[in-house]
Design an enzyme around this catalytic site. Structure first.
Site, PDB file in Angstrom:
ATOM      1  N   HIS A   7      58.951 -16.024  92.867  1.00 35.87           N
ATOM      2  CA  HIS A   7      59.242 -14.621  93.179  1.00 35.87           C
ATOM      3  C   HIS A   7      58.113 -13.978  93.985  1.00 35.87           C
ATOM      4  O   HIS A   7      57.689 -12.857  93.696  1.00 35.87           O
ATOM      5  CB  HIS A   7      59.517 -13.830  91.896  1.00 35.87           C
ATOM      6  CG  HIS A   7      60.586 -14.429  91.045  1.00 35.87           C
ATOM      7  ND1 HIS A   7      61.911 -14.463  91.430  1.00 35.87           N
ATOM      8  CD2 HIS A   7      60.529 -15.060  89.839  1.00 35.87           C
ATOM      9  CE1 HIS A   7      62.621 -15.081  90.488  1.00 35.87           C
ATOM     10  NE2 HIS A   7      61.809 -15.456  89.528  1.00 35.87           N
TER      11      HIS A   7
ATOM     12  N   GLN B  37      63.240 -19.742  82.732  1.00 29.22           N
ATOM     13  CA  GLN B  37      62.314 -20.788  82.300  1.00 29.22           C
ATOM     14  C   GLN B  37      61.426 -20.315  81.152  1.00 29.22           C
ATOM     15  O   GLN B  37      61.051 -19.153  81.085  1.00 29.22           O
ATOM     16  CB  GLN B  37      61.442 -21.228  83.482  1.00 29.22           C
ATOM     17  CG  GLN B  37      62.208 -22.000  84.526  1.00 29.22           C
ATOM     18  CD  GLN B  37      61.330 -22.538  85.640  1.00 29.22           C
ATOM     19  OE1 GLN B  37      61.702 -22.469  86.799  1.00 29.22           O
ATOM     20  NE2 GLN B  37      60.184 -23.084  85.308  1.00 29.22           N
TER      21      GLN B  37
ATOM     22  N   GLN C  95      66.292 -13.437  95.581  1.00 31.56           N
ATOM     23  CA  GLN C  95      65.593 -13.534  94.299  1.00 31.56           C
ATOM     24  C   GLN C  95      64.371 -14.452  94.351  1.00 31.56           C
ATOM     25  O   GLN C  95      63.398 -14.261  93.627  1.00 31.56           O
ATOM     26  CB  GLN C  95      66.572 -14.028  93.233  1.00 31.56           C
ATOM     27  CG  GLN C  95      66.087 -13.907  91.815  1.00 31.56           C
ATOM     28  CD  GLN C  95      66.636 -15.028  90.938  1.00 31.56           C
ATOM     29  OE1 GLN C  95      66.254 -16.176  91.070  1.00 31.56           O
ATOM     30  NE2 GLN C  95      67.534 -14.668  90.043  1.00 31.56           N
TER      31      GLN C  95
ATOM     32  N   ARG D 285      68.193 -25.751  94.046  1.00 37.05           N
ATOM     33  CA  ARG D 285      67.170 -24.692  93.955  1.00 37.05           C
ATOM     34  C   ARG D 285      65.905 -25.227  93.307  1.00 37.05           C
ATOM     35  O   ARG D 285      64.789 -25.008  93.790  1.00 37.05           O
ATOM     36  CB  ARG D 285      67.736 -23.518  93.144  1.00 37.05           C
ATOM     37  CG  ARG D 285      66.775 -22.346  92.912  1.00 37.05           C
ATOM     38  CD  ARG D 285      67.500 -21.296  92.076  1.00 37.05           C
ATOM     39  NE  ARG D 285      66.737 -20.077  91.870  1.00 37.05           N
ATOM     40  CZ  ARG D 285      65.975 -19.831  90.814  1.00 37.05           C
ATOM     41  NH1 ARG D 285      65.843 -20.765  89.865  1.00 37.05           N
ATOM     42  NH2 ARG D 285      65.330 -18.687  90.685  1.00 37.05           N
TER      43      ARG D 285
ATOM     44  N   SER E 212      65.811 -14.280  86.122  1.00 34.77           N
ATOM     45  CA  SER E 212      65.464 -15.305  87.108  1.00 34.77           C
ATOM     46  C   SER E 212      66.530 -16.402  87.148  1.00 34.77           C
ATOM     47  O   SER E 212      67.680 -16.148  87.493  1.00 34.77           O
ATOM     48  CB  SER E 212      64.076 -15.870  86.809  1.00 34.77           C
ATOM     49  OG  SER E 212      63.611 -16.699  87.860  1.00 34.77           O
ATOM     50  N   LEU E 213      66.193 -17.618  86.740  1.00 39.11           N
ATOM     51  CA  LEU E 213      67.168 -18.715  86.681  1.00 39.11           C
ATOM     52  C   LEU E 213      68.401 -18.305  85.878  1.00 39.11           C
ATOM     53  O   LEU E 213      69.532 -18.702  86.179  1.00 39.11           O
ATOM     54  CB  LEU E 213      66.530 -19.945  86.033  1.00 39.11           C
ATOM     55  CG  LEU E 213      67.505 -21.005  85.506  1.00 39.11           C
ATOM     56  CD1 LEU E 213      68.111 -21.771  86.651  1.00 39.11           C
ATOM     57  CD2 LEU E 213      66.824 -21.916  84.522  1.00 39.11           C
TER      58      LEU E 213
END
Length: 286
Positions: free
Chosen positions: A194, A9, A243, A112, A87-88
Site C-alpha cells: 500500500h 494477512q 489498493q 496478485r 486489504s487482501l
C-alpha cells in the site's frame, strides 16, 4: 443492519481449514478445486505446512482467501447488509457476495500474491505500526522525509501503519518515538504494501483484472481506497487495482458503515484479528 468483515494477512495459522474440510461436503469440494486451479496442494500447506511456509506472501494470501470464502459459502447465517475486507480481505468479500466466482477470485489472489512477492524481493521495503499519535502528525513526518514513506493502513483511532523504504522508515520512526508515540513495532513482512513502491505491481495487476468478469454487487462493499459504499463493477475493479498503492482506510470504512446503519459486525476468516480494531473504533465513535 449487519456488516460482515473479512481479514487480510496476519490471521493465518497452521491447520487452518481442516475442520471446514471435514464437516462440509461443499467445503471439501472447494478445497479440492483450489488445488486443481493452483496446480499444487495448497490444502497440504494449510492443513499440515509449517508457519514459516504460511508466512510467505503467496501462501498467506491464498490461504486466507480460500479459508474466508469457504467459511462464508458454507455458512447458513451469511446474510449481509454490507461488507468490507481489510486489504487482501477485500477479495474474500467480493467472492463471498458473488461479484466474481470463487475460482476467478483465487486466480486473482494467486497472481496478485506472486506479483507482490516479486516486487518485495527486488526492493528494500517494510512496514511499521505506530500507536498513540494523531494521523495528521504521522502524515506530516512522513511527508517531510526525503525518502519513500507513507501512511498505509488507518487501522483504528490509535493505530496507523506506515510503509516505505527501510531507511526512510527508520528515520521516521525515530522522530515519531521522540515526539510521543506510545509504541512502535516493525511488521514481519518483507515489502512496503500500500505504498508507491508497489506501483510496478499495480500496472501488471491491472492487465489481469481486466480479463476477469465482475458483476455489480448485490450489497454495498466499503472498499479500502475510498471507505465509501460501492456496488458498480467498474468502480470495484478500479479500486482493487488502486489498493496496491493506496492506503487502507479501514477506520474510515467502519465509521461510514456505522453512520449508514451497521449495528453488528461479524468477522469471517481465520481468527478474530479485526475484532480488536472494531472495539477501538466503536469506542471512539460513541
Amino acid at each position: 443492519m449487519k456488516a460482515y468483515l473479512f481479514p487480510g494477512q496476519g490471521s493465518q495459522f497452521v491447520g487452518m481449514g481442516k475442520d471446514l474440510y471435514k464437516k462440509s461436503h461443499l467445503a471439501k469440494k472447494l478445497f479440492q478445486l483450489s488445488d486443481e486451479i493452483l496446480g499444487f496442494r495448497m490444502t497440504s500447506v494449510m492443513f499440515e505446512g509449517s508457519m514459516d511456509t504460511l508466512k510467505n506472501t503467496k501462501y498467506t494470501q491464498l490461504s486466507i482467501y480460500i479459508y474466508s470464502v469457504i467459511k462464508a459459502k458454507i455458512s447458513n447465517n451469511f446474510n449481509p447488509d454490507m461488507v468490507a475486507g481489510h486489504s487482501l480481505g477485500e477479495f474474500s468479500a467480493l467472492a463471498a457476495v458473488d461479484v466474481f466466482s470463487f475460482e476467478d477470485g483465487l486466480k486473482l489472489v494467486n497472481k496478485r500474491a506472486s506479483i507482490m512477492q516479486n516486487i518485495c524481493e527486488s526492493t528494500h521495503g517494510g512496514m511499521s505500526v505506530i500507536v498513540g499519535l494523531k494521523d495528521s502528525i504521522i502524515e506530516d513526518v512522513c511527508k517531510n522525509d526525503p525518502g519513500i514513506v507513507v501512511p498505509s493502513n488507518y487501522n483504528s483511532p490509535e493505530q496507523l501503519v506506515i510503509s516505505g523504504e527501510i531507511q526512510a522508515l527508520k528515520r521516521v520512526c525515530i522522530i515519531l518515538k521522540k515526539i510521543g508515540a506510545k509504541k512502535i513495532f516493525v511488521l514481519p513482512v518483507h515489502g512496503a504494501f500500500h505504498s508507491p513502491i508497489m506501483e510496478p505491481a499495480q500496472n501488471k495487476f491491472q492487465k489481469i483484472v481486466n480479463k476477469i468478469y465482475f458483476k455489480d454487487s448485490k450489497y454495498p462493499i466499503y472498499q479500502n481506497v475510498t471507505a465509501l459504499p460501492v456496488t458498480k463493477s467498474y468502480d470495484i475493479k478500479n479500486n482493487i487495482v488502486k489498493q496496491l498503492t493506496y492506503p487502507v482506510k479501514w477506520k474510515q470504512s467502519i465509521k461510514n458503515m456505522i453512520s449508514h446503519g451497521a449495528v453488528s459486525f461479524t468477522e469471517i476468516g481465520p481468527g478474530n484479528i479485526l475484532q480488536g480494531l472494531i472495539k477501538k473504533i466503536l469506542k471512539n465513535s460513541v
